[in-house]
Scaffold this active site. Structure first.
Site, mmCIF file in Angstrom:
data_model
loop_
_atom_site.group_PDB
_atom_site.id
_atom_site.type_symbol
_atom_site.label_atom_id
_atom_site.label_comp_id
_atom_site.label_asym_id
_atom_site.label_seq_id
_atom_site.Cartn_x
_atom_site.Cartn_y
_atom_site.Cartn_z
ATOM 1 N N THR A 64 0.819 -1.207 0.000
ATOM 2 C CA THR A 64 0.000 0.000 0.000
ATOM 3 C C THR A 64 0.859 1.266 0.000
ATOM 4 O O THR A 64 2.004 1.244 0.479
ATOM 5 C CB THR A 64 -0.894 -0.008 1.262
ATOM 6 O OG1 THR A 64 -1.443 1.277 1.458
ATOM 7 C CG2 THR A 64 -0.110 -0.367 2.518
ATOM 8 N N ASP A 65 0.275 2.365 -0.454
ATOM 9 C CA ASP A 65 0.982 3.656 -0.365
ATOM 10 C C ASP A 65 1.050 4.158 1.085
ATOM 11 O O ASP A 65 1.810 5.084 1.384
ATOM 12 C CB ASP A 65 0.317 4.714 -1.266
ATOM 13 C CG ASP A 65 -1.146 4.981 -0.944
ATOM 14 O OD1 ASP A 65 -1.709 4.312 -0.048
ATOM 15 O OD2 ASP A 65 -1.730 5.875 -1.594
ATOM 16 N N LYS A 72 2.292 -3.443 7.248
ATOM 17 C CA LYS A 72 2.569 -3.617 5.816
ATOM 18 C C LYS A 72 4.023 -3.198 5.517
ATOM 19 O O LYS A 72 4.713 -3.834 4.722
ATOM 20 C CB LYS A 72 1.602 -2.790 4.963
ATOM 21 C CG LYS A 72 0.163 -3.271 4.969
ATOM 22 C CD LYS A 72 -0.055 -4.645 4.360
ATOM 23 C CE LYS A 72 0.175 -4.684 2.872
ATOM 24 N NZ LYS A 72 -0.194 -6.015 2.308
HETATM 25 P P1 NAD Z 1 -9.463 -7.491 1.998
HETATM 26 O O1 NAD Z 1 -9.439 -7.229 3.459
HETATM 27 O O2 NAD Z 1 -10.694 -7.221 1.214
HETATM 28 O O3 NAD Z 1 -9.078 -9.015 1.711
HETATM 29 C C1 NAD Z 1 -8.054 -9.679 2.393
HETATM 30 C C2 NAD Z 1 -8.233 -11.168 2.135
HETATM 31 O O4 NAD Z 1 -7.167 -11.878 2.790
HETATM 32 C C3 NAD Z 1 -9.532 -11.730 2.699
HETATM 33 O O5 NAD Z 1 -10.150 -12.565 1.737
HETATM 34 C C4 NAD Z 1 -9.082 -12.561 3.908
HETATM 35 O O6 NAD Z 1 -9.925 -13.658 4.182
HETATM 36 C C5 NAD Z 1 -7.702 -12.997 3.464
HETATM 37 N N1 NAD Z 1 -6.810 -13.328 4.596
HETATM 38 C C6 NAD Z 1 -6.614 -12.580 5.718
HETATM 39 N N2 NAD Z 1 -5.729 -13.200 6.519
HETATM 40 C C7 NAD Z 1 -5.341 -14.334 5.871
HETATM 41 C C8 NAD Z 1 -4.433 -15.372 6.173
HETATM 42 N N3 NAD Z 1 -3.744 -15.361 7.326
HETATM 43 N N4 NAD Z 1 -4.273 -16.380 5.299
HETATM 44 C C9 NAD Z 1 -4.977 -16.407 4.140
HETATM 45 N N5 NAD Z 1 -5.856 -15.439 3.796
HETATM 46 C C10 NAD Z 1 -6.037 -14.421 4.652
HETATM 47 O O7 NAD Z 1 -8.222 -6.672 1.403
HETATM 48 P P2 NAD Z 1 -8.049 -5.975 -0.012
HETATM 49 O O8 NAD Z 1 -8.619 -4.617 0.059
HETATM 50 O O9 NAD Z 1 -8.488 -6.910 -1.065
HETATM 51 O O10 NAD Z 1 -6.462 -5.829 -0.042
HETATM 52 C C11 NAD Z 1 -5.637 -6.848 -0.610
HETATM 53 C C12 NAD Z 1 -4.185 -6.444 -0.470
HETATM 54 O O11 NAD Z 1 -3.968 -5.207 -1.149
HETATM 55 C C13 NAD Z 1 -3.746 -6.221 0.976
HETATM 56 O O12 NAD Z 1 -2.450 -6.721 1.118
HETATM 57 C C14 NAD Z 1 -3.751 -4.711 1.143
HETATM 58 O O13 NAD Z 1 -2.797 -4.307 2.092
HETATM 59 C C15 NAD Z 1 -3.379 -4.262 -0.251
HETATM 60 N N6 NAD Z 1 -3.900 -2.943 -0.645
HETATM 61 C C16 NAD Z 1 -5.224 -2.660 -0.527
HETATM 62 C C17 NAD Z 1 -5.702 -1.412 -0.937
HETATM 63 C C18 NAD Z 1 -7.175 -1.074 -0.849
HETATM 64 O O14 NAD Z 1 -7.538 0.091 -1.112
HETATM 65 N N7 NAD Z 1 -8.060 -1.989 -0.537
HETATM 66 C C19 NAD Z 1 -4.823 -0.464 -1.446
HETATM 67 C C20 NAD Z 1 -3.453 -0.796 -1.560
HETATM 68 C C21 NAD Z 1 -3.021 -2.039 -1.157
#
Ligand code: NAD
Ligand code: TYD
Length: 352
Positions: free
Chosen positions: A133-134, A163
């Site tokens: 993430t940013d 993160k």
């Molecule tokens: P989310 O919370 O919607 O989904 C996370 C998923 O990971 C869920 O399906 C959960 O069940 C699974 N999970 C959690 N712990 C786990 C484990 N120990 N083992 C296996 N699965 C597990 O998150 P998202 O918004 O889809 O984000 C996905 C990734 O992108 C993350 O790493 C987040 O940091 C990064 N990210 C998200 C955003 C955003 O705006 N949503 C922006 C930049 C980066």
């Protein structure tokens, strides 16, 4: 061969896997623990696809991950799995340390042990894409330049610090062991299948339920919004042509204050689902106590990925937001299952 996608039942992971099968015919193993944020229903369109293999499990379960890597001859890991919500990290940081730091560490170790035993050709083509993430860069003032890949790490929340720790470890596994890691740092995503704890889906669904639209502080904080499909497109490019050991910032060039975002959501709802009393949904806005340590502004400088990999966000914010609002209006069953707890019961019935 096959790719392994962790966190594939979450918001971005599920969009990624769905989009993958629109473009590629290679098998995918979707590994997800199905925490509150993971929803098997997000991948229901792939239920009868023999190339998709859903595995309910934890990235920290090294025995399971080791076996999956070998069984499916994995040639790339796309690591989305994480605890992702800042507010939850403030209330209860423990899960963030467990999954984002320790879980990523265990996954890196599984990947390293597997990768070290591959033949030279497979070793060279193997990829570990670490999705981050940013927020690891901290908070910008209004006048500061957008985050480049060289910006110092200055995380300020339990989420972003967990993160950041995982990013540093992933990079260290490249430097020390040669594991072919590429890290991505992306701005705020929005789009279909986002769990309604994040600003955009929360406001859409609260608005429709006649509830308040809670704005932290003065609502002037700025985020750089990116349509989730654009993020997935960037990861495809990085997987195919990104340079190992590098970081790529991914952003929408789309800075908005939270109030502007909520105003746009309300405008779209006023148009497509007007209230019977003729009032605007924006009247439901309520200013509430600010988030502790609330980062003021994020903004991404995405020149590196644009110049090296010819990637640029395609979806204009207004069009992407309209698609998103319409998706939530059109997918009432998905919404109901989350709210009624039916989804939780389904997990118990299916897996426990
Ligand atoms: P989310 O919370 O919607 O989904 C996370 C998923 O990971 C869920 O399906 C959960 O069940 C699974 N999970 C959690 N712990 C786990 C484990 N120990 N083992 C296996 N699965 C597990 O998150 P998202 O918004 O889809 O984000 C996905 C990734 O992108 C993350 O790493 C987040 O940091 C990064 N990210 C998200 C955003 C955003 O705006 N949503 C922006 C930049 C980066
Ligand atoms: P969020 O969607 O939680 O993403 P992040 O904190 O990772 O940027 O929040 C986006 C912005 O919206 C952030 O500045 C916090 C703000 N916000 C509110 O004002 N009210 C809310 O109820 C939520 C969830 C977020």
């Amino acid at each position: 061969m096959t790719i392994l996608v962790t966190g594939a039942a979450g918001f971005i992971g599920s969009n990624f896997v769905l989009d993958w099968f629109k473009q590629y015919s290679e098998d995918v193993v979707s590994l997800d623990l199905l925490t509150y944020a993971g929803n098997r229903e997000n991948l229901s369109a792939l239920e009868s696809n023999p190339k998709h293999h859903f595995v309910w499990g934890n990235i920290s379960d090294s025995k399971l991950v080791d076996a999956l890597l070998k069984k499916y001859h994995i040639r790339a890991i796309i690591h989305f799995a994480a605890e992702s919500h800042v507010d939850r990290s403030i209330l209860s940081p423990d899960d963030f340390v467990q999954t984002n730091i320790l879980g990523t560490y265990r996954l890196l170790e599984s990947a390293r042990l597997y990768w070290q035993n591959l033949n030279q050709t497979l070793k060279e083509t193997f990829r570990f894409i670490h999705v981050s993430t940013d927020e690891v860069y901290g908070s910008l003032s209004a006048s500061e330049s957008a985050f480049t890949e060289k910006h110092r790490y200055e995380p300020r929340s339990p989420y972003s610090s967990s993160k950041a720790a995982s990013d540093l470890m992933a990079h260290a596994w490249f430097c020390t062991y040669g594991l072919p890691v590429i890290t991505t740092n992306c701005s705020n995503n929005y789009g279909p299948y986002q769990f309604p704890e994040k600003l955009i889906p929360l406001c859409i669904l609260n608005a429709l339920k006649g509830k308040s639209l809670p704005i932290y502080g003065d609502g002037k904080q700025i985020r750089d919004w990116l349509y989730v499909k654009d993020h997935c497109g960037a990861i495809f490019k990085i997987l195919n042509n990104g340079r190992i050991g590098e970081t790529y910032n991914i952003g929408g060039m789309n800075e908005k204050t939270n109030l502007e975002v909520v105003q746009s959501i309300c405008d779209i709802l006023d148009q497509f689902k007007p209230k019977v009393d003729g009032k605007s949904y924006f009247d439901q806005v309520t200013f509430i106590k600010d988030r502790p340590g609330h980062d003021k502004r994020y903004a991404i400088d995405a020149k590196k990925i644009q110049s090296e990999l010819n990637w640029k966000a395609q979806e204009p914010f207004e069009a992407g937001l309209r698609k998103t609002v319409l998706w939530y209006l059109d997918n009432q069953d998905w919404v109901d299952h989350i709210f009624t707890g039916e989804y939780q019961q389904w997990i118990k019935k299916q897996y426990l």
